[in-house]
Design a protein around this motif. Structure first.
Motif, PDB file in Angstrom:
ATOM      1  N   LEU A   1      -8.692   8.670 -14.920  1.00 35.77           N
ATOM      2  CA  LEU A   1      -8.110   8.166 -13.672  1.00 35.77           C
ATOM      3  C   LEU A   1      -8.214   6.646 -13.613  1.00 35.77           C
ATOM      4  CD1 LEU A   1      -6.838   8.725 -10.948  1.00 35.77           C
ATOM      5  CD2 LEU A   1      -9.106   8.930  -9.978  1.00 35.77           C
ATOM      6  N   ILE A   2      -9.428   6.125 -13.906  1.00 36.18           N
ATOM      7  CA  ILE A   2      -9.592   4.664 -13.790  1.00 36.18           C
ATOM      8  C   ILE A   2      -8.729   3.962 -14.833  1.00 36.18           C
ATOM      9  CG2 ILE A   2     -11.593   4.330 -15.289  1.00 36.18           C
ATOM     10  CD1 ILE A   2     -12.625   2.386 -13.127  1.00 36.18           C
TER      11      ILE A   2
ATOM     12  N   PHE B   1       0.838  -1.206   0.000  1.00 34.25           N
ATOM     13  CA  PHE B   1       0.000   0.000   0.000  1.00 34.25           C
ATOM     14  C   PHE B   1       0.867   1.249   0.000  1.00 34.25           C
ATOM     15  CE2 PHE B   1      -2.296   3.275   2.456  1.00 34.25           C
ATOM     16  CZ  PHE B   1      -3.316   3.504   1.560  1.00 34.25           C
TER      17      PHE B   1
ATOM     18  N   ILE C   1      -5.210   3.949 -13.439  1.00 35.97           N
ATOM     19  CA  ILE C   1      -5.025   2.988 -12.353  1.00 35.97           C
ATOM     20  C   ILE C   1      -5.007   1.566 -12.903  1.00 35.97           C
ATOM     21  CG2 ILE C   1      -6.077   2.037 -10.267  1.00 35.97           C
ATOM     22  CD1 ILE C   1      -7.072   4.752  -9.538  1.00 35.97           C
ATOM     23  N   ARG C   2      -5.943   1.263 -13.813  1.00 33.50           N
ATOM     24  CA  ARG C   2      -6.050  -0.104 -14.337  1.00 33.50           C
ATOM     25  C   ARG C   2      -4.863  -0.477 -15.220  1.00 33.50           C
ATOM     26  NH1 ARG C   2     -12.159  -0.961 -14.610  1.00 33.50           N
ATOM     27  NH2 ARG C   2     -12.446  -1.511 -12.422  1.00 33.50           N
TER      28      ARG C   2
ATOM     29  N   TYR D   1       2.783   1.557  -3.091  1.00 34.79           N
ATOM     30  CA  TYR D   1       2.023   2.092  -4.213  1.00 34.79           C
ATOM     31  C   TYR D   1       2.259   3.591  -4.352  1.00 34.79           C
ATOM     32  CZ  TYR D   1      -1.898   2.714  -7.396  1.00 34.79           C
ATOM     33  OH  TYR D   1      -2.669   3.003  -8.486  1.00 34.79           O
ATOM     34  N   PHE D   2       2.185   4.272  -3.185  1.00 35.55           N
ATOM     35  CA  PHE D   2       2.393   5.727  -3.241  1.00 35.55           C
ATOM     36  C   PHE D   2       3.851   6.060  -3.559  1.00 35.55           C
ATOM     37  CE2 PHE D   2      -1.544   5.314  -0.992  1.00 35.55           C
ATOM     38  CZ  PHE D   2      -2.292   6.282  -1.625  1.00 35.55           C
TER      39      PHE D   2
ATOM     40  N   ILE E   1      -7.099  16.309  -8.547  1.00 33.72           N
ATOM     41  CA  ILE E   1      -8.429  16.187  -7.938  1.00 33.72           C
ATOM     42  C   ILE E   1      -8.410  16.723  -6.514  1.00 33.72           C
ATOM     43  CG2 ILE E   1     -10.155  14.545  -7.119  1.00 33.72           C
ATOM     44  CD1 ILE E   1      -9.556  12.848  -9.563  1.00 33.72           C
TER      45      ILE E   1
ATOM     46  N   LEU F   1      -4.554  12.302  -9.224  1.00 35.08           N
ATOM     47  CA  LEU F   1      -4.984  12.362  -7.830  1.00 35.08           C
ATOM     48  C   LEU F   1      -4.684  13.740  -7.254  1.00 35.08           C
ATOM     49  CD1 LEU F   1      -4.069   8.949  -6.166  1.00 35.08           C
ATOM     50  CD2 LEU F   1      -6.308   9.837  -6.758  1.00 35.08           C
TER      51      LEU F   1
ATOM     52  N   PHE G   1     -15.798   6.665 -13.839  1.00 32.90           N
ATOM     53  CA  PHE G   1     -15.538   5.236 -13.639  1.00 32.90           C
ATOM     54  C   PHE G   1     -16.556   4.379 -14.374  1.00 32.90           C
ATOM     55  CE2 PHE G   1     -13.079   5.248  -9.365  1.00 32.90           C
ATOM     56  CZ  PHE G   1     -12.232   6.180  -9.888  1.00 32.90           C
ATOM     57  N   VAL G   2     -17.802   4.874 -14.486  1.00 33.71           N
ATOM     58  CA  VAL G   2     -18.821   4.084 -15.173  1.00 33.71           C
ATOM     59  C   VAL G   2     -19.119   4.675 -16.547  1.00 33.71           C
ATOM     60  CG1 VAL G   2     -19.857   3.214 -13.057  1.00 33.71           C
ATOM     61  CG2 VAL G   2     -20.704   5.327 -14.026  1.00 33.71           C
TER      62      VAL G   2
ATOM     63  N   SER H   1     -15.964  13.665 -10.028  1.00 37.84           N
ATOM     64  CA  SER H   1     -14.622  13.183 -10.346  1.00 37.84           C
ATOM     65  C   SER H   1     -14.572  11.666 -10.436  1.00 37.84           C
ATOM     66  CB  SER H   1     -13.621  13.696  -9.308  1.00 37.84           C
ATOM     67  OG  SER H   1     -13.868  13.118  -8.065  1.00 37.84           O
ATOM     68  N   VAL H   2     -15.592  10.957  -9.901  1.00 34.71           N
ATOM     69  CA  VAL H   2     -15.564   9.492 -10.013  1.00 34.71           C
ATOM     70  C   VAL H   2     -16.623   8.947 -10.963  1.00 34.71           C
ATOM     71  CG1 VAL H   2     -14.578   9.113  -7.755  1.00 34.71           C
ATOM     72  CG2 VAL H   2     -17.035   9.155  -7.984  1.00 34.71           C
TER      73      VAL H   2
END
Lengths: 289, 296
Positions: free
Chosen positions: B251-252, B63, B255-256, B66-67, B270, B267, B241-242, B237-238
């Motif tokens: 962003l998604i 974790f 990340i993916r 990651y940062f 945002i 990030l 995602f969909v 901002s999210v």
């Protein structure tokens, strides 16, 4: 003759004199009004620009709403379909509740020391207080859904990532709420403890803590309510809970199942809200009594 | 001057201590019971949510790693802030996306506020005496605010196609529910004398609302709408995602697809935007409240 009529007649006859005496009221457009009008026009202009820029068009809206009405027709009656799917949905719901509970409690515990560090009256020094505040703000600035994505890549798919996501994003919120409660606490109790020879930690334990604990408990209950809502959706990115099932069903256009799940969520949220509302009322009553 | 505390005789002390224990036993038992209940619930929930602390312990490093990873330049030439030009290589595209995100939040809040504004008057007990109309308006608002906006967005993406339109509509519907409730609470707490005056002078219902209710509630309405705007910026901002527009889409993807530097940049963008919006709306609301108090 009616008295009101004479008054009005008198006023009309005296119009020029009244206008001369109250020029402010007879201006075509007072400045405050002009400002409000300008603000209104500017915000409407931005709205129109936004609608244009974001590609709103009447034909698209008509088509879309036609589709929505069609979907709505298919949503009735709500129907989970097979028995095994019902069990899957219920399992998702229990995961959602578990995620909300664990996330809320974990965040409440971990934020506890941070809240004290971020409140000016209990922090170590100004620098620590400032830094704690900024850290809490940044954590809060990232949505739970983003945290869920990050945690999924750390611990893998499943509800555990959801728990960690809710927990992380809530630490920021709890820290802020706690520090505000601590700053609002009555300082006389701390002075009393200090006067009888207690140190700084004694002051926090016996002066601040008894005053803020009930407030904190109220916040925890409130956040639990809010988290049951957020944990219904983090499944969309694979972090467990009923959201995974819901988004699958929407993508495969199983509208009967979708409306069943949505109804289930509505009922669950209502039940949780009622229980937690009662508890919070009892807590407030105990504090007042 | 020496001061000495009076020391009570032992039997008196024992008596006091006994009384204290007796009176504190009840609350203590209740606290213990509460703790046990919570512990039980936590144990059950941990089972259901597949909590696996050893795995967390094992991956806790990942974790923080990651940062660490997202702030390392891809070329391996140190931290991202050493080379802002490379880090924010897509700032033009991201800036436009960010402005679009703000615009989605703004249009969504405005449309939702408008809907909530109209429905709030129908849902207020002191203005509408027909219980059926009032109940229907309230249930509708409740439905709109309980279903999360991202669920609306998922459905609208299918109905309206990908892009910002479903995002705006999802935010608008959710905000309508939330704001409609807050607005109707404000309306129910107004001073009723101007309403009686307008009715006595023979005003129609819309005229009564315009001249007797609106002046009392407008400032509060705007304050709530600003607060909602703040929340909606986060939501917008999210929504990407969909597939419902805004910066979330990029962003998604970042990340993916493990575009680490882009994740860090997006990030940061945002977080900074959300903070600035928070500060700005807080200022505005304080000014609004100040103006309101000086007029009162």
């Amino acid at each position: 003759m009616n008295r009101a009529v004479t008054l009005r007649d008198a006023a009309v006859a005296e119009m020029a004199g009244i206008a001369a005496r109250h020029p402010q009221q007879f201006r075509a457009m007072p400045p405050a009004r002009l400002r409000a009008l300008a603000l209104f026009l500017a915000s409407t202009g931005l709205l129109v620009f936004g609608l244009w820029r974001l590609e709103f068009s009447p034909s698209r809206l008509v088509d879309g709403f036609g589709q929505l009405v069609h979907f709505l027709g298919l949503m009735i009656p709500p129907d989970p379909g097979t028995w095994s799917r019902t069990m899957l949905i219920l399992r998702g719901l229990s995961e959602t509740l578990a995620i909300a509970l664990l996330g809320t409690l974990g965040a409440a515990l971990l934020a506890f020391p941070l809240g004290f560090l971020a409140a000016w009256n209990t922090s170590v020094n100004r620098l620590v207080q400032f830094l704690s505040r900024r850290v809490l703000d940044s954590v809060r600035g990232i949505d739970a859904l983003i945290w869920a994505l990050i945690w999924v890549s750390v611990v893998g798919l499943g509800p555990f990532a959801g728990v960690l996501a809710i927990l992380t994003s809530d630490i920021g919120t709890f820290g802020k709420l706690y520090s505000e409660a601590i700053e609002a606490a009555d300082r006389k109790a701390v002075e009393g403890v200090t006067a009888s020879g207690g140190g700084k930690l004694h002051g926090i334990r016996f002066g601040v803590l008894p005053a803020v604990l009930p407030v904190m408990a109220g916040h925890v209950l409130y956040m639990f309510e809010s988290n049951t809502r957020s944990s219904t959706i983090i499944g969309i990115v694979g972090a467990g809970g009923i959201g995974l099932m819901l988004s699958e069903m929407i993508r495969t256009l199983e509208w009967g199942v979708v409306s069943f799940i949505v109804l289930l969520i509505l009922v669950t949220v209502a039940v949780i809200d009622t229980i937690s509302g009662r508890l919070r009322a009892a807590l407030a009553g105990a504090r007042a009594g | 001057m020496a001061t000495a505390l009076t020391r009570l005789p032992d039997e008196r002390l024992a008596e006091l201590l006994h009384g204290y224990r007796a009176s504190s036993a009840g609350p203590r038992r209740r606290a213990l019971l509460l703790a046990l209940t919570i512990a039980f619930l936590v144990a059950v929930a941990a089972q259901v949510a597949e909590v696996d602390l050893p795995r967390l312990w094992e991956h806790a490093g990942a974790f923080f790693g990651y940062f660490d990873r997202i702030t390392m330049l891809e070329s391996g030439a140190g931290r991202v802030w050493a080379d802002p030009a490379e880090w924010f290589w897509g700032w033009r595209k991201w800036g436009v996306l960010l402005l679009d995100t703000l615009l989605i939040a703004y249009v969504g809040t405005a449309l939702g506020g408008l809907g909530g504004f109209l429905l709030a008057f129908c849902a207020s007990a002191n203005l509408v005496s027909n219980p059926w109309a009032r109940g229907a308006a309230r249930r509708f608002l409740e439905f709109c605010r309980t279903v999360p906006d991202i669920v609306f967005a998922l459905i609208f993406v299918i109905a309206f196609g990908l892009g910002p339109v479903p995002g705006v509509l999802a935010i608008a519907i959710h905000s309508m529910g939330a704001l409609g409730k807050l607005f109707s609470e404000v309306v129910e707490n107004i001073d009723m004398k101007p309403v009686e005056g307008a009715n006595a002078a023979g005003a129609s219902w819309p005229a009564m609302v315009r001249f007797a209710v609106l002046p009392q509630v407008l400032a509060n309405f705007i304050s709530y709408a600003l607060l909602r705007f703040e929340i909606n910026v986060r939501q917008a901002s999210v929504l990407g995602f969909v597939g419902a527009g805004g910066i979330g889409q990029d962003l998604i993807e970042a990340i993916r697809k493990f575009y680490y530097n882009d994740v860090a940049a997006l990030l940061l963008l945002i977080i900074v935007t959300v903070m600035l919006i928070d500060l700005g709306t807080e200022r505005l609301r304080h000014r609004l409240i100040g103006a309101l108090e000086s007029r009162a």
